[in-house]
Design a protein around this motif. Structure first.
Motif, short mmCIF file in Angstrom:
data_model
loop_
_atom_site.label_atom_id
_atom_site.label_comp_id
_atom_site.label_asym_id
_atom_site.label_seq_id
_atom_site.Cartn_x
_atom_site.Cartn_y
_atom_site.Cartn_z
N LYS A 190 4.14 29.08 36.57
CA LYS A 190 4.81 29.69 37.72
C LYS A 190 4.10 29.31 39.02
O LYS A 190 4.74 28.93 40.01
CB LYS A 190 4.82 31.21 37.54
CG LYS A 190 5.46 31.99 38.67
CD LYS A 190 5.41 33.50 38.35
CE LYS A 190 6.02 34.33 39.42
NZ LYS A 190 5.19 34.48 40.61
N LYS A 191 2.78 29.38 39.04
CA LYS A 191 2.01 29.07 40.25
C LYS A 191 2.12 27.59 40.61
O LYS A 191 2.18 27.24 41.80
CB LYS A 191 0.55 29.49 40.09
CG LYS A 191 0.37 31.00 40.10
CD LYS A 191 -1.06 31.39 39.80
CE LYS A 191 -1.22 32.87 39.63
NZ LYS A 191 -1.19 33.62 40.86
N LEU A 192 2.16 26.72 39.61
CA LEU A 192 2.32 25.29 39.90
C LEU A 192 3.71 25.00 40.47
O LEU A 192 3.85 24.18 41.38
CB LEU A 192 2.06 24.44 38.66
CG LEU A 192 0.58 24.19 38.38
CD1 LEU A 192 0.39 23.53 37.01
CD2 LEU A 192 -0.05 23.33 39.46
N ILE A 193 4.72 25.67 39.95
CA ILE A 193 6.07 25.50 40.49
C ILE A 193 6.10 25.96 41.95
O ILE A 193 6.67 25.28 42.82
CB ILE A 193 7.11 26.25 39.63
CG1 ILE A 193 7.26 25.53 38.28
CG2 ILE A 193 8.45 26.37 40.35
CD1 ILE A 193 8.05 26.30 37.24
N TYR B 201 0.55 14.14 37.38
CA TYR B 201 -0.12 15.18 36.59
C TYR B 201 0.67 16.49 36.59
O TYR B 201 0.89 17.10 35.54
CB TYR B 201 -1.54 15.44 37.10
CG TYR B 201 -2.53 14.39 36.68
CD1 TYR B 201 -2.74 14.08 35.34
CD2 TYR B 201 -3.28 13.70 37.63
CE1 TYR B 201 -3.66 13.12 34.95
CE2 TYR B 201 -4.20 12.73 37.26
CZ TYR B 201 -4.39 12.45 35.92
OH TYR B 201 -5.30 11.49 35.54
N ILE B 202 1.10 16.91 37.76
CA ILE B 202 1.86 18.17 37.84
C ILE B 202 3.20 18.02 37.13
O ILE B 202 3.62 18.90 36.37
CB ILE B 202 2.02 18.63 39.30
CG1 ILE B 202 0.63 18.98 39.88
CG2 ILE B 202 2.96 19.84 39.39
CD1 ILE B 202 0.64 19.29 41.37
N GLY B 203 3.86 16.88 37.36
CA GLY B 203 5.14 16.63 36.70
C GLY B 203 5.01 16.59 35.19
O GLY B 203 5.87 17.12 34.47
N HIS B 204 3.94 15.99 34.69
CA HIS B 204 3.71 15.91 33.25
C HIS B 204 3.52 17.31 32.67
O HIS B 204 4.10 17.66 31.63
CB HIS B 204 2.47 15.04 32.97
CG HIS B 204 2.33 14.62 31.56
ND1 HIS B 204 1.41 15.20 30.72
CD2 HIS B 204 2.98 13.69 30.82
CE1 HIS B 204 1.49 14.64 29.53
NE2 HIS B 204 2.45 13.72 29.57
N PHE B 205 2.73 18.13 33.36
CA PHE B 205 2.53 19.51 32.92
C PHE B 205 3.87 20.25 32.87
O PHE B 205 4.20 20.88 31.86
CB PHE B 205 1.56 20.25 33.85
CG PHE B 205 1.43 21.71 33.52
CD1 PHE B 205 0.52 22.14 32.57
CD2 PHE B 205 2.23 22.66 34.14
CE1 PHE B 205 0.40 23.49 32.24
CE2 PHE B 205 2.13 24.01 33.83
CZ PHE B 205 1.21 24.42 32.87
N HIS C 286 6.29 19.00 30.08
CA HIS C 286 5.90 19.37 28.71
C HIS C 286 5.81 20.88 28.50
O HIS C 286 5.52 21.32 27.39
CB HIS C 286 4.58 18.69 28.34
CG HIS C 286 4.76 17.25 28.05
ND1 HIS C 286 5.28 16.77 26.88
CD2 HIS C 286 4.53 16.15 28.82
CE1 HIS C 286 5.35 15.45 26.92
NE2 HIS C 286 4.90 15.05 28.09
N THR C 287 6.08 21.65 29.53
CA THR C 287 6.13 23.11 29.36
C THR C 287 7.52 23.66 29.70
O THR C 287 7.71 24.87 29.75
CB THR C 287 5.06 23.79 30.26
OG1 THR C 287 5.30 23.46 31.63
CG2 THR C 287 3.66 23.36 29.86
N MET C 288 8.47 22.77 29.89
CA MET C 288 9.83 23.18 30.25
C MET C 288 10.46 24.04 29.16
O MET C 288 11.11 25.04 29.45
CB MET C 288 10.69 21.94 30.51
CG MET C 288 11.93 22.21 31.31
SD MET C 288 12.92 20.73 31.64
CE MET C 288 11.71 19.50 32.03
N GLN C 289 10.29 23.66 27.94
CA GLN C 289 10.87 24.38 26.80
C GLN C 289 9.83 25.32 26.19
O GLN C 289 9.69 25.40 24.97
CB GLN C 289 11.38 23.39 25.74
CG GLN C 289 12.36 22.36 26.24
CD GLN C 289 13.66 23.00 26.74
OE1 GLN C 289 14.11 24.00 26.21
NE2 GLN C 289 14.24 22.41 27.77
N LEU C 290 9.09 26.00 27.02
CA LEU C 290 8.00 26.86 26.58
C LEU C 290 8.51 27.99 25.71
O LEU C 290 9.42 28.72 26.09
CB LEU C 290 7.27 27.42 27.81
CG LEU C 290 6.02 28.22 27.57
CD1 LEU C 290 4.97 27.36 26.86
CD2 LEU C 290 5.46 28.71 28.90
#
Length: 177
Positions: A55-58, A103-107, A110-114
């Motif tokens: 959430k904070k990175l978004i 880096y942020i995009g990769h994170f 890979h957490t989109m379908q958390l």
């Protein structure tokens, strides 16, 4: 405006934006550090913090993108008229912008379908992207402030500096268009 090490308003604007971005970064970096220290009582606690990190990175993306867009659209081209744009510090700085985005995009990708059944090991693996983004951002801002920003007073004509100042007078806290 906060006190600044720079004599011109344009670099003061960018420096103040760096301070704001660093404030936001420290907030999400605290979560990264907890993962690095294995500082969780349970997988549920780790998952809750992991979701907070996402959430904070978004929330960090818009101010970061607004800032880097301003640098790439206005600052780098104007400074590049004086020091060149094809090689050297401007090219390296733009490459770092791409690395940070990566880096942020990769994170985030890979957490989109958390799901709630993500393992602690998987969370730790994904947090490494956020850790790398923080490290690159920290060094990146320091390099801009010690290499690129000081060049402005040495090389830029007042008329170009005045134009750059006007172009940079937008808020990075507004949502991206």
């Amino acid at each position: 405006m906060l006190s600044s090490q720079f004599n011109n308003k344009a670099m003061q604007i960018l420096e103040n934006e760096h301070r704001y971005l660093q404030y936001l970064m420290e907030d999400w970096h605290q979560i990264v550090l907890r993962f690095e220290r294995n500082d969780f009582e349970s997988n549920a606690e780790a998952l809750s913090e992991f979701k907070q990190l996402r959430k904070k990175l978004i929330e960090f993306l818009d101010p970061l993108k607004n800032h880097t867009d301003k640098e790439e659209q206005y600052f780098f081209p104007m400074l590049g008229m004086y020091i060149g744009k094809e090689q050297g510090p401007i090219v390296a700085t733009e490459e770092e912008h791409q690395e940070i985005d990566g880096y942020i995009g990769h994170f985030l990708h890979h957490t989109m379908q958390l799901t709630d059944d993500i393992t602690y090991a998987e969370m730790q693996k994904r947090v490494q992207d956020a850790a790398e983004a923080f490290e690159v951002l920290t060094v990146h801002m320091m390099k801009e402030e010690t290499v690129l920003f000081p060049m402005v007073d040495r090389v830029m004509l007042k008329k170009d500096l005045d134009q750059l100042t006007e172009e940079l007078k937008t808020l990075i806290t507004e949502p991206s268009s």
